[in-house]
Write a protein that holds these residues in place. Structure first.
Motif, PDB file in Angstrom:
ATOM      1  N   UNK A 361      23.371 -14.368 -26.945  1.00  0.00           N
ATOM      2  CA  UNK A 361      22.670 -14.576 -28.216  1.00  0.00           C
ATOM      3  C   UNK A 361      21.967 -13.355 -28.824  1.00  0.00           C
ATOM      4  N   UNK A 362      21.458 -12.438 -28.002  1.00  0.00           N
ATOM      5  CA  UNK A 362      20.625 -11.400 -28.617  1.00  0.00           C
ATOM      6  C   UNK A 362      21.180  -9.980 -28.467  1.00  0.00           C
ATOM      7  N   UNK A 363      22.350  -9.857 -27.878  1.00  0.00           N
ATOM      8  CA  UNK A 363      22.871  -8.513 -27.585  1.00  0.00           C
ATOM      9  C   UNK A 363      23.329  -7.768 -28.841  1.00  0.00           C
ATOM     10  N   UNK A 364      23.718  -8.517 -29.851  1.00  0.00           N
ATOM     11  CA  UNK A 364      24.348  -7.864 -31.017  1.00  0.00           C
ATOM     12  C   UNK A 364      23.626  -8.175 -32.324  1.00  0.00           C
ATOM     13  N   UNK A 365      22.305  -8.406 -32.220  1.00  0.00           N
ATOM     14  CA  UNK A 365      21.591  -8.798 -33.439  1.00  0.00           C
ATOM     15  C   UNK A 365      21.676  -7.725 -34.523  1.00  0.00           C
ATOM     16  N   UNK A 366      21.838  -6.480 -34.124  1.00  0.00           N
ATOM     17  CA  UNK A 366      21.954  -5.416 -35.136  1.00  0.00           C
ATOM     18  C   UNK A 366      23.198  -5.594 -36.008  1.00  0.00           C
ATOM     19  N   UNK A 367      24.124  -6.407 -35.528  1.00  0.00           N
ATOM     20  CA  UNK A 367      25.356  -6.594 -36.299  1.00  0.00           C
ATOM     21  C   UNK A 367      25.308  -7.824 -37.200  1.00  0.00           C
ATOM     22  N   UNK A 368      24.167  -8.558 -37.170  1.00  0.00           N
ATOM     23  CA  UNK A 368      24.218  -9.852 -37.858  1.00  0.00           C
ATOM     24  C   UNK A 368      24.379  -9.732 -39.369  1.00  0.00           C
ATOM     25  N   UNK A 369      23.962  -8.616 -39.936  1.00  0.00           N
ATOM     26  CA  UNK A 369      24.191  -8.449 -41.376  1.00  0.00           C
ATOM     27  C   UNK A 369      25.190  -7.332 -41.645  1.00  0.00           C
ATOM     28  N   UNK A 370      25.880  -6.913 -40.626  1.00  0.00           N
ATOM     29  CA  UNK A 370      26.763  -5.755 -40.792  1.00  0.00           C
ATOM     30  C   UNK A 370      28.012  -6.163 -41.562  1.00  0.00           C
ATOM     31  N   UNK A 371      28.423  -5.338 -42.515  1.00  0.00           N
ATOM     32  CA  UNK A 371      29.607  -5.689 -43.306  1.00  0.00           C
ATOM     33  C   UNK A 371      30.822  -5.924 -42.406  1.00  0.00           C
ATOM     34  N   UNK A 372      31.504  -7.011 -42.671  1.00  0.00           N
ATOM     35  CA  UNK A 372      32.751  -7.299 -41.947  1.00  0.00           C
ATOM     36  C   UNK A 372      32.566  -8.003 -40.622  1.00  0.00           C
ATOM     37  N   UNK A 373      31.298  -8.235 -40.209  1.00  0.00           N
ATOM     38  CA  UNK A 373      31.077  -8.851 -38.895  1.00  0.00           C
ATOM     39  C   UNK A 373      30.565 -10.276 -39.078  1.00  0.00           C
ATOM     40  N   UNK A 374      31.169 -11.195 -38.358  1.00  0.00           N
ATOM     41  CA  UNK A 374      30.662 -12.568 -38.336  1.00  0.00           C
ATOM     42  C   UNK A 374      30.111 -12.788 -36.935  1.00  0.00           C
ATOM     43  N   UNK A 375      28.799 -12.801 -36.832  1.00  0.00           N
ATOM     44  CA  UNK A 375      28.176 -12.957 -35.521  1.00  0.00           C
ATOM     45  C   UNK A 375      27.991 -14.440 -35.231  1.00  0.00           C
ATOM     46  N   UNK A 376      28.457 -14.870 -34.075  1.00  0.00           N
ATOM     47  CA  UNK A 376      28.335 -16.280 -33.684  1.00  0.00           C
ATOM     48  C   UNK A 376      27.669 -16.331 -32.320  1.00  0.00           C
ATOM     49  N   UNK A 377      26.597 -17.097 -32.207  1.00  0.00           N
ATOM     50  CA  UNK A 377      25.850 -17.091 -30.949  1.00  0.00           C
ATOM     51  C   UNK A 377      25.699 -18.486 -30.319  1.00  0.00           C
ATOM     52  N   UNK A 378      25.751 -19.521 -31.143  1.00  0.00           N
ATOM     53  CA  UNK A 378      25.569 -20.874 -30.627  1.00  0.00           C
ATOM     54  C   UNK A 378      26.850 -21.322 -29.895  1.00  0.00           C
ATOM     55  N   UNK A 379      26.671 -21.981 -28.756  1.00  0.00           N
ATOM     56  CA  UNK A 379      27.839 -22.337 -27.941  1.00  0.00           C
ATOM     57  C   UNK A 379      28.845 -23.182 -28.720  1.00  0.00           C
ATOM     58  N   UNK A 542      31.765   6.159 -25.728  1.00  0.00           N
ATOM     59  CA  UNK A 542      30.838   6.803 -26.676  1.00  0.00           C
ATOM     60  C   UNK A 542      29.534   5.998 -26.785  1.00  0.00           C
ATOM     61  N   UNK A 543      28.501   6.684 -27.239  1.00  0.00           N
ATOM     62  CA  UNK A 543      27.176   6.057 -27.307  1.00  0.00           C
ATOM     63  C   UNK A 543      26.980   5.420 -28.684  1.00  0.00           C
ATOM     64  N   UNK A 544      26.698   4.141 -28.675  1.00  0.00           N
ATOM     65  CA  UNK A 544      26.328   3.465 -29.921  1.00  0.00           C
ATOM     66  C   UNK A 544      25.005   2.757 -29.645  1.00  0.00           C
ATOM     67  N   UNK A 545      23.929   3.338 -30.096  1.00  0.00           N
ATOM     68  CA  UNK A 545      22.620   2.725 -29.900  1.00  0.00           C
ATOM     69  C   UNK A 545      22.076   2.334 -31.272  1.00  0.00           C
ATOM     70  N   UNK A 546      22.181   1.066 -31.617  1.00  0.00           N
ATOM     71  CA  UNK A 546      21.734   0.619 -32.935  1.00  0.00           C
ATOM     72  C   UNK A 546      20.206   0.593 -33.028  1.00  0.00           C
ATOM     73  N   UNK A 547      19.669   0.320 -34.215  1.00  0.00           N
ATOM     74  CA  UNK A 547      18.219   0.447 -34.417  1.00  0.00           C
ATOM     75  C   UNK A 547      17.349  -0.270 -33.393  1.00  0.00           C
ATOM     76  N   UNK A 548      17.750  -1.438 -32.908  1.00  0.00           N
ATOM     77  CA  UNK A 548      16.842  -2.141 -31.997  1.00  0.00           C
ATOM     78  C   UNK A 548      17.052  -1.762 -30.537  1.00  0.00           C
ATOM     79  N   UNK A 549      18.024  -0.900 -30.251  1.00  0.00           N
ATOM     80  CA  UNK A 549      18.299  -0.556 -28.846  1.00  0.00           C
ATOM     81  C   UNK A 549      17.306   0.471 -28.336  1.00  0.00           C
ATOM     82  N   UNK A 550      17.001   0.358 -27.055  1.00  0.00           N
ATOM     83  CA  UNK A 550      16.105   1.322 -26.431  1.00  0.00           C
ATOM     84  C   UNK A 550      16.769   2.693 -26.465  1.00  0.00           C
TER      85      UNK A 550
END
Ligand code: ATP
Length: 730
Positions: A361-379, A542-550
């Motif tokens: 549920x929370x690993x990819x929150x940085x992508x939730x508004x990202x163009x072209x991405x449909x984030x689905x978290x509920x089972x 490669x390293x991809x550390x989005x805004x909320x990543x440590x």
């Protein structure tokens, strides 16, 4: 008396001082040959024999006058024989003696052909070749010293010994004038030319030889070794070996490389020349670490860049027939999420839509508004997303079959299913509850139905058949358990990446051998990847550390911003088609989140920088890019406007049909079913119950009422059938 002393600075050079008078007290050799009489006796016997034969023959033929010349000839022959034989016997006696003395040490009963004199001067043999059996331990220092001693003392000369282990030969140069000089042994077969080595380099040369021989056996020899300028650190090691078939085994080659990597300083690569029976170890530059995602990488459509090799070259997963799907395995903290982020970014930067399912549920929150991405978290939503993708695949197949479009003309689509094992467990729990509830209602003929949730079967079908429909799957797992990815399904994941140091089980499951990746350094993002679907190789993701990543720093922020801006280009999405059911899932998730945020009044903080959403639609691409405020305002007034917009666009009547598993049907649902002639008809579910089919599989008996004619009939559906169901806004 003899003594062994190590010559300073030359590990492989040893010295032995011998005097000509020295003798070796060696136990009596046991020769396999019959004892031979001396040449004089042999000559006398032959002369006597011939004389007797001549005597008898002349008597029988009444030619007694021939007796004196015949006896004279026999005497002469015996004399010549005796002289030549004695000369030869003397000449070869030292070699024979030597062979007999060496036989027990070399462990052979036959001395025939063991010692060959190759050169001699008036003092005796100056170069001899000794052939020894395979059983002789030519790597054993003690055994070799004994052989040297015997040669030196038997021959009464200074010996320079060269061991050619790959041929099982010892070459000895003998010097009769330098009895007080050093006896030199060069094991050139094992360590190559040592000329000019420093003591440290000689030690390293010796070590390299030992390291290689530990795996390849005594026949492996160091041809050449090159050191870093002014250092004892080797940079290139060339090894020759006797013909063997073991070199063709990847496991053998891997074992050797592992041995070299762990016993010699630095990281190495091996280059094999099978025809020449040679292998070269080349020190490779330190493996790149912490490499930022190359946002400016110019990729072909469908080429998803995600890692670099040891030379820093970028490598990509090419969405295509060789690698239609990709399996990513990595324990917690190994960099699996980062790897998946790479692939998601690469896809959307090329206008490839991504369904990103995250059961955690929370690993990819940085992508939730990202163009072209449909984030689905509920089972449940993930289950619906899989079903929708499966349905889309069927539709694409249908269009190809009907000649409406061709293979490769639909546009690629990436479906990411992270933490598949977690999802499987979650969805099966739901499924068990659903079956139990149906049983309690008396609606399903008991707690029956397939063991696994039907969406898992759809997932399997997507993986097996998605390639032609350009539906590509990326599955993430903590461990490659056999019960999670099995048989054919596992084989369909031709592209594979396993992060972190592998366990034996991971190596076996991923690469089919127990060694690959087991010595991988524990560096975040370091992996073994089968990029091309064929060869597994070490890579750095490669390293991809989005805004909320440590650890998200300035470099990461700049990369993320650029990626976002490029993915938000409406031009990129204008021809992209996405099933509306998937868009609805996104809208539903966003609405649920907005509700929650409203309830806790945290919305402003939760979305500090409002990104510009790009709409993906089933029809034409997005032509309107709204900002977050506009969208928020619209959402406040009409919570489900996104869905409604899609419905209006597509149906014109506010009616939406979406795929639903037969097991999901409920009484009152309106569905589209095909009659016996394949003509779709709209019916209402009046009743349903589960039955055992003839083959034991579960079937659903559905009583339906035709909306036009009002006629009622019973239809039988398989539990994993998919039908079109009218959306009711549930
Ligand atoms: N390729 C990489 N380059 C640089 N740093 C990395 C890389 N991969 C991972 N890391 C570092 O390791 C951390 C953990 O990585 P990541 O979140 O991807 O692990 P994970 O395997 O997904 O673990 P979990 O399953 O617990 O989420 C990252 O936050 C990052 O700091």
């Amino acid at each position: 008396m003899s003594s062994l002393e190590r010559a300073s600075g030359q590990t492989k050079i040893e010295s032995l001082r011998v005097s000509k008078e020295e003798t070796v007290t060696q136990s009596a050799p046991t020769s396999g040959q019959p004892p031979s009489s001396g040449p004089a006796v042999q000559a006398a016997t032959a002369g006597l024999g011939l004389g007797l034969v001549g005597w008898a023959a002349s008597g029988m033929t009444d030619r007694t006058e021939l007796r004196p010349p015949l006896l004279g000839a026999a005497l002469l022959l015996a004399l010549v024989w005796g002289l030549v034989g004695t000369w030869h016997h003397r000449r070869t006696s030292r070699a024979r003696d030597l062979a007999q003395a060496l036989a027990p040490v070399l462990g052979t009963s036959s001395t025939r052909g063991m010692v060959t004199v190759q050169k001699r001067n008036r003092q005796g043999p100056t170069r001899i070749k000794i052939v020894y059996p395979a059983t002789f331990k030519d790597a054993d220092e003690k055994a070799r010293a004994t052989v040297r001693e015997i040669v030196a003392t038997r021959m009464g000369a200074t010996v320079e010994a060269t061991w050619r282990r790959h041929k099982r030969q010892l070459l000895c140069r003998l010097d009769y004038d330098a009895a007080t000089a050093d006896l030199v042994e060069r094991d050139s077969g094992a360590t190559g030319d040592t000329t000019g080595d420093t003591a440290e380099q000689a030690a390293m040369r010796q070590r390299a030889g030992d390291v290689v021989q530990a795996v390849m056996g005594a026949t492996a020899t160091i041809d050449k070794i090159t050191f870093e300028e002014g250092s004892d650190s080797p940079t290139d090691i060339r090894v020759a070996y006797a013909t063997t078939s073991r070199d063709l085994s990847p496991a053998f080659r891997q074992k050797l490389l592992m041995q070299v990597e762990s016993k010699l300083p630095g990281e190495w690569r091996d280059i094999w020349e099978f025809e020449e029976n040679k292998v070269r170890f080349e020190k490779r530059p330190p493996f790149p670490r912490n490499v930022l995602y190359p946002v400016d990488y110019r990729a072909q459509y469908g080429e998803l860049v995600y890692c670099v090799d040891e030379d820093g070259n970028h490598l990509s997963w090419v969405l295509g027939s060789k690698t239609p799907h990709h399996l990513v395995v990595g324990p917690t903290g190994s960099g699996k999420t980062v790897m998946i982020r790479n692939l998601v970014l690469s896809a959307v930067l090329q206008g490839i839509p991504v369904v990103l399912c995250d059961p955690k549920r929370t690993e990819y929150l940085d992508f939730q508004h990202f163009p072209g991405v449909i984030l689905v978290t509920d089972t449940e939503d993930i289950a619906s997303a899989i079903t929708a993708a499966f349905w889309e695949m069927q539709e694409r197949y249908g269009e190809i079959e009907a000649g409406i479009t061709k293979v490769g003309h639909h546009g690629k689509f990436l479906f990411v299913m992270d933490e598949y094992a977690v999802f499987k467990e979650q969805v099966n729990e739901l499924w068990a509850e659903e079956k139990a509830a149906r049983a309690a209602e008396g609606n399903g003929g008991g707690n029956k139905g397939p063991k696994d949730h039907p969406c898992l079967k759809h997932w399997g079908n997507l993986v097996l058949m998605g390639r032609t429909a350009e539906m590509h799957c990326l599955q993430g797992l903590q461990r490659p358990d056999a019960d999670v990815v099995k048989g054919v399904l596992r084989d369909s994941f031709r592209g594979r990446t396993a992060l972190d140091q592998h366990t034996r089980e991971t190596a076996l499951m991923m690469w089919g051998d127990a060694r690959t990746g087991t010595n991988l350094p524990s560096v975040q993002g370091r992996a073994i990847s089968r990029v091309d679907g064929r060869t597994a190789r070490e890579v750095q993701v490669c390293r991809v550390l989005p805004p909320t990543a440590e650890g998200h720093g300035a470099e990461d922020a700049a990369m993320w911003k650029t990626a976002y801006a490029r993915a938000a280009e409406p031009e990129l999405w204008k021809d992209v088609k996405v099933p509306e059911s998937l868009l609805r899932l996104r809208a539903r998730r966003e609405a649920a989140i907005r509700d929650l945020q409203d309830r806790y009044a945290v919305r402003a903080e939760a979305v500090p920088e409002a990104p510009a959403p790009v709409e993906l639609t089933k029809a034409a691409g997005p032509d309107v890019v709204e900002d977050q405020d506009q969208e928020d305002a619209r959402a406040d007034q009409q919570p489900d406007t996104d869905t409604a917009a899609v419905e209006d666009q597509d149906e014109g009547e506010g009616v939406t049909w979406s795929p639903a598993g037969a097991h999901e049907l409920e009484i009152g649902d309106t569905v589209m079913l095909e009659d016996e002639c394949g003509v779709p008809e709209i019916v209402t579910v009046a009743d349903l119950h589960f039955e055992d089919g003839e083959d034991g599989a579960e079937v659903i008996e559905v009583t339906v009422t035709n909306q036009e004619t009002g006629e009622t009939e019973v239809r039988s559906l398989d539990a994993d059938d998919v039908v079109s169901r009218r959306e009711t806004g549930r």
